[in-house]
Design an enzyme around this catalytic site. Structure first.
Site, PDB file in Angstrom:
ATOM      1  N   ASP A 250     133.305  33.331 108.265  1.00  0.00           N
ATOM      2  CA  ASP A 250     132.296  33.032 108.623  1.00  0.00           C
ATOM      3  C   ASP A 250     131.182  32.864 108.236  1.00  0.00           C
ATOM      4  O   ASP A 250     130.352  32.643 107.922  1.00  0.00           O
ATOM      5  CB  ASP A 250     132.571  33.520 110.623  1.00  0.00           C
ATOM      6  CG  ASP A 250     132.231  35.415 109.685  1.00  0.00           C
ATOM      7  OD1 ASP A 250     132.878  35.700 109.327  1.00  0.00           O
ATOM      8  OD2 ASP A 250     132.325  35.979 111.071  1.00  0.00           O
ATOM      9  N   GLU A 344     138.894  37.268 122.059  1.00  0.00           N
ATOM     10  CA  GLU A 344     138.800  37.026 120.915  1.00  0.00           C
ATOM     11  C   GLU A 344     139.867  36.277 120.520  1.00  0.00           C
ATOM     12  O   GLU A 344     139.690  36.373 119.206  1.00  0.00           O
ATOM     13  CB  GLU A 344     139.476  38.813 120.380  1.00  0.00           C
ATOM     14  CG  GLU A 344     138.585  39.876 120.346  1.00  0.00           C
ATOM     15  CD  GLU A 344     137.981  40.122 119.507  1.00  0.00           C
ATOM     16  OE1 GLU A 344     138.045  39.939 118.432  1.00  0.00           O
ATOM     17  OE2 GLU A 344     136.670  38.985 119.357  1.00  0.00           O
ATOM     18  N   GLU A 362     127.411  36.680 119.180  1.00  0.00           N
ATOM     19  CA  GLU A 362     127.896  35.833 118.099  1.00  0.00           C
ATOM     20  C   GLU A 362     127.612  34.519 119.288  1.00  0.00           C
ATOM     21  O   GLU A 362     126.734  33.507 119.117  1.00  0.00           O
ATOM     22  CB  GLU A 362     128.959  35.355 117.624  1.00  0.00           C
ATOM     23  CG  GLU A 362     129.364  35.807 115.633  1.00  0.00           C
ATOM     24  CD  GLU A 362     129.525  37.099 116.467  1.00  0.00           C
ATOM     25  OE1 GLU A 362     129.773  37.699 115.454  1.00  0.00           O
ATOM     26  OE2 GLU A 362     130.015  37.669 118.154  1.00  0.00           O
ATOM     27  N   THR A 448     122.982  38.368 109.353  1.00  0.00           N
ATOM     28  CA  THR A 448     124.721  37.944 110.073  1.00  0.00           C
ATOM     29  C   THR A 448     124.514  39.068 111.301  1.00  0.00           C
ATOM     30  O   THR A 448     124.838  38.996 112.197  1.00  0.00           O
ATOM     31  CB  THR A 448     125.854  38.067 109.128  1.00  0.00           C
ATOM     32  OG1 THR A 448     126.916  37.865 110.262  1.00  0.00           O
ATOM     33  CG2 THR A 448     126.276  39.295 108.475  1.00  0.00           C
TER      34      THR A 448
END
Length: 905
Positions: A250, A344, A362, A448
């Site tokens: 990612d 998850e 996120e 991030t």
């Protein structure tokens, strides 16, 4: 949404942050993280190890460092000043502890740099931090040097772990033997390392991070322009060759684009655009984002998605590609509305694959960026839902607790540092107006971990040559790429309903059984095409499923022990496309089997016959259940006389409850779920249950045990213990009942010695024997081999435990069923062969998925030759001794024991 409502929600975010932060400071600091259920700090080494998750903990007050710049974003400048002083005074970075390079970089180094960035901003404003003299930056530089030893590889890719005190190769480092790292682990360094170099003027950090990025770019798969999940840090070979935008990859993509934004180096944008084109070509299947093989990108590598990909819509906004961002975000929001949180991992038809949710931020991040891009108040309502769910389901007296299972709402005793670092930052910014902020957030870029780095770094201390290394590896036509991102102010000039028009077709996507385009195999049993058969839905007793398997070139073999073996031959499929679907089904089955075994594997249990004339000498190895009383936590076990229920299958209300009450019920496997049997006998008053396999001749000697799973529902109402016996072991109890009528057994986690069993009870003197004589006696009973296996080889036995919950019809030998209520039977790497003999069907990559396996194949159980005595005597061992012979042996020993003095075991 009115301004008042926005302000109310913003204030609610502040209150939630205060609740989490104050509890960390009160109950956990200076520990790395808060354990919100037990109201204490998590100190590495003092709590049971959680594996790789603990590599983020380095005894450096992780949560406080990770939260520094959040305090300033939330206008808590006084608290920020106090926190910085605590970090400078208390935090020690020279600990003899092995930490993750990736996690330490994004959380600790990023936290220190973010804290330094806002500290110098506040100092310039003249009210706060006037005493500050770059102390956080000095600590960041110290930590940077402690991470550098990890880069001592020929490739330039860092080791995944480093010892803060001793580095990597020092004899006391306890690390440096790893050979693999994830792509994101090696490719998510450039922002923090470049910022450290630009802040300090020391170029080495940026150089090392660039070298790692260059190496990954060089090793990309050239035909697909994709990268794998795991790479060998010495050779550069891809270890896991599947590719996606979730876990393991990612932030590599994220940092390529953001490195261009922060540093202004064109090569980073070229690389990102090249990768992005491949992602949208192969991985993006709107609204889904599915992993593929880097060498065969038209072939999906898995049929589920992980929650980390929720960041990707936010990255697409930064790129300027709004439509797919809206689509994927809406799909994720529908999953959240179904489960309250994002599991998850979840399947392509939106069922839970991994049920945990560690309060990941996120999705909130993408929600914030989409609102910034569109101004659509819909995203404010999404944020409101996130706030409500956090308060309703995750809030506990000492903070916010991660969800252990989104289906049941159970909690886990963890509150990760990223929850404070990111979640509250994005939620507050979502509802805050420009006048609510004490600085302009547009002057910074988010790492991030949502740490703030100032954009002015791009023109500071430019010690790195801006040589365009990208074109050394590939020929790029610059005209293919947009060199600027679209201005968000002109994205929707004439149609404020644009975003809604994209979302509308997806609003019910989760409630439909399968949003994907339909399987290519036409079902001859129905009219037209049907959705693809999923491994988790497969039932070996369903003729429609068997027909679909046949079209996909998959054949099914019933083994004598009740399990099924799956074999695929691509040349036998109806078409090459059907063969590809078959291959995907096999991969699903393998992944499903191995994953659920890892998650739910339990050791075997024991059924011990304690009544006359056995007195505990006969121990039967039993399969455990994933519901009901946990015998490992009840050392005394459950003891009682056995009774056969009516109906014998236990699938309806028990008609002889008077015979079952306060006894251990015996029932036959088949015709309904194990959990249903348990509820029926519990209702009848039974204190435990034993399910006996209906598969004639099955035995724990020749077949791996499986564990009984639930029915996909909440099984907390089942409180009695349930065990499973194969046919041979079950017949031992049934024959004993026919011989002696009253048979008493003990259900326990492992066999008990007879002194324990009969403690406080009247017991014949001859039962109290010496160890030596007991050993001689045990040699005569093959069942005591089970006892020995249970006590000495529990580890190896437990590895053979699978689980079955869906019961086939009588006479069927089916053990594979819906994994929401089923853990597949024992798997082994040699058990199922997948043969791709059709040239049109690509072969799987060795490293990209486990070797195809669903059942034990090479070691198929040999058929047991058993003699059935006319008087129903039991077969005690391989010699098939009749009951009279065994009792005669016992009587001889009993006479000898009576001559001896009483002795302790």
């Amino acid at each position: 949404m009115s301004k008042e409502e926005k302000r109310r929600l913003g204030n609610q975010v502040l209150e939630m942050f205060d609740h989490a932060y104050s509890n960390y400071m009160e109950h956990a600091y200076p520990a790395d993280e808060l354990m919100p259920l037990t109201c204490r700090g998590r100190v590495r080494g003092q709590e049971p190890s959680r594996g790789d998750v603990d590599d983020a903990l380095g005894k450096f007050s992780l949560t406080l460092i990770d939260t520094l710049d959040t305090l300033v974003v939330l206008n808590k400048t006084k608290e920020f000043e106090e926190a910085v002083k605590k970090v400078i005074k208390d935090v020690n970075l020279d600990n003899d502890i092995v930490v993750s390079v990736f996690e330490t970089n994004i959380r600790v180094l990023g936290g220190l740099l973010g804290g330094h960035s806002v500290a110098i901003m506040l100092k310039e404003k003249g009210e706060y931090m006037q005493w500050y003299n770059g102390e956080l930056l000095h600590m960041a530089k110290e930590l940077g040097y402690k991470l550098l030893p990890a880069f001592n590889t020929t490739s330039g890719l860092p080791y995944p772990r480093v010892n803060l005190k001793f580095g990597v190769r020092h004899p006391e480092a306890r690390t440096g033997t790893e050979t693999d790292t994830c792509t994101a682990c090696a490719g998510t360094l450039i922002l923090e390392f470049a910022a450290l170099s630009r802040f300090t003027g020391t170029s080495i950090f940026e150089e090392y991070a660039r070298k790692a990025l260059d190496f990954i770019w060089e090793k990309r798969q050239r035909s697909s322009n994709l990268v794998g999940v795991t790479i060998n840090i010495h050779t550069g070979d891809w270890v896991r060759k599947d590719s996606g935008v979730g876990a393991g990859i990612d932030s590599y993509y994220e940092y390529l684009l953001k490195a261009y934004v922060l540093l202004g180096d064109d090569s980073f944008l070229e690389r990102f655009n090249t990768h992005y084109d491949a992602i949208m070509r192969y991985i993006s299947q709107p609204p889904l984002l599915l992993d593929v093989h880097i060498h065969k990108p038209m072939l999906n590598a898995r049929t589920w998605m992980d929650s980390l990909l929720a960041f990707f819509p936010g990255l697409q906004v930064l790129k300027g590609d709004i439509r797919p961002a809206i689509e994927t975000h809406e799909m994720l929001y529908q999953v959240i509305k179904k489960h309250n949180f994002l599991p998850e991992a979840f399947t392509t038809d939106f069922r839970v694959h991994w049920a945990q949710h560690p309060l990941r931020p996120e999705f909130a991040e993408s929600t914030y960026f989409l609102y910034k891009a569109t101004g659509d108040p819909y995203y404010l309502e999404v944020g409101k839902t996130l706030i409500e769910n956090l308060n309703k389901y995750a809030r506990v007296p000492c903070g916010f607790a991660a969800m252990k299972d989104v289906r049941t709402g159970s909690h886990e005793d963890r509150m990760d540092s990223f929850f404070l670092a990111e979640m509250f930052k994005y939620l507050y910014l979502l509802f805050a107006d420009k006048e609510d902020m004490i600085f302009d957030i547009e002057d910074y870029i988010f790492t991030t971990e949502a740490h703030l780095l100032p954009l002015w770094l791009s023109t500071t201390n430019q010690t790195i040559s801006k040589k365009n290394t990208t074109t050394e590896y590939t020929e790029l036509d610059d005209s293919n790429f947009d060199w600027t991102c679209p201005n968000t102010q002109i994205l929707f000039p004439n149609d404020p309903m644009f975003a809604q028009s994209i979302r509308e077709p997806l609003k019910n996507v989760v409630d439909k059984s399968c949003p994907r385009s339909i399987s290519r195999a036409e079902d001859s049993l129905g009219s037209g095409p049907k959705p693809p058969l999923r491994a988790r839905d497969f039932m070996a007793s369903n003729p429609e499923h068997l027909e679909i398997l046949k079209k996909m070139g998959v054949s099914l073999i019933h083994l004598k022990d009740g399990r099924v073996q799956l074999v695929q031959h691509a040349v036998q499929a109806a078409s090459s496309l059907d063969a590809e679907d078959g291959l995907r089904f096999m991969q699903e089955m393998i992944e499903l089997s191995s994953q659920q075994q890892k998650e739910q594997q339990l050791p075997p249990r024991a059924v011990q016959i304690v009544s006359h004339p056995f007195f505990g000498r006969v121990v039967l190895t039993a399969g455990p259940a994933q519901f009901g009383m946990d015998l490992s936590k009840h050392k005394a076990g459950t003891r009682g006389f056995v009774a056969t229920i009516k109906p014998y299958n236990g699938c309806s209300e028990i008609t002889n409850p008077e015979a079952v009450k306060e006894k251990i019920a015996l029932m036959q496997r088949g015709q309904c779920m194990f959990a249903e049997k348990a509820r029926n006998i519990q209702k009848a008053g039974a204190i435990g249950g034993i399910v006996i396999d209906d598969n004639e001749g099955s035995s724990s000697d020749t077949a791996p045990l499986f564990q009984m799973a639930g029915d996909g529902k909440n099984t907390d109402d089942i409180t009695i213990p349930m065990l499973f016996l194969f046919n041979k072991e079950g017949n031992i109890i049934l024959d004993a009942i026919r011989e002696y009528e009253a048979v008493e057994v003990l259900l326990s986690d492992k066999a008990k010695d007879r002194a324990t069993i009969f403690k406080g009870k009247m017991i014949p003197n001859y039962i109290i024997d010496s160890n030596l004589e007991m050993e001689n006696m045990d040699q005569k009973l093959s069942e005591n081999d089970s006892h020995q296996q249970n006590s000495e080889e529990a580890t190896s036995v437990s590895q053979d435990v699978g689980a079955v919950s869906e019961e086939p019809e009588e006479g069927e030998n089916s053990d594979v069923a819906d994994p929401d209520s089923l853990s597949p039977a024992h798997t082994d790497s040699d058990s199922v062969s997948v043969s791709n003999q059709d040239s049109d069907v690509p072969e799987t990559d060795e490293a990209s998925s486990p070797e195809p396996a669903c059942t034990q194949g090479d070691n198929q159980p040999q058929e047991q030759k058993t003699e059935t005595e006319s008087n129903s005597k039991v077969n005690w061992d391989n010699k098939v001794q009749p009951m009279e012979s065994i009792l005669a042996d016992w009587n001889e020993d009993i006479e000898a024991f009576e001559m001896m003095e009483k002795d302790e075991l």
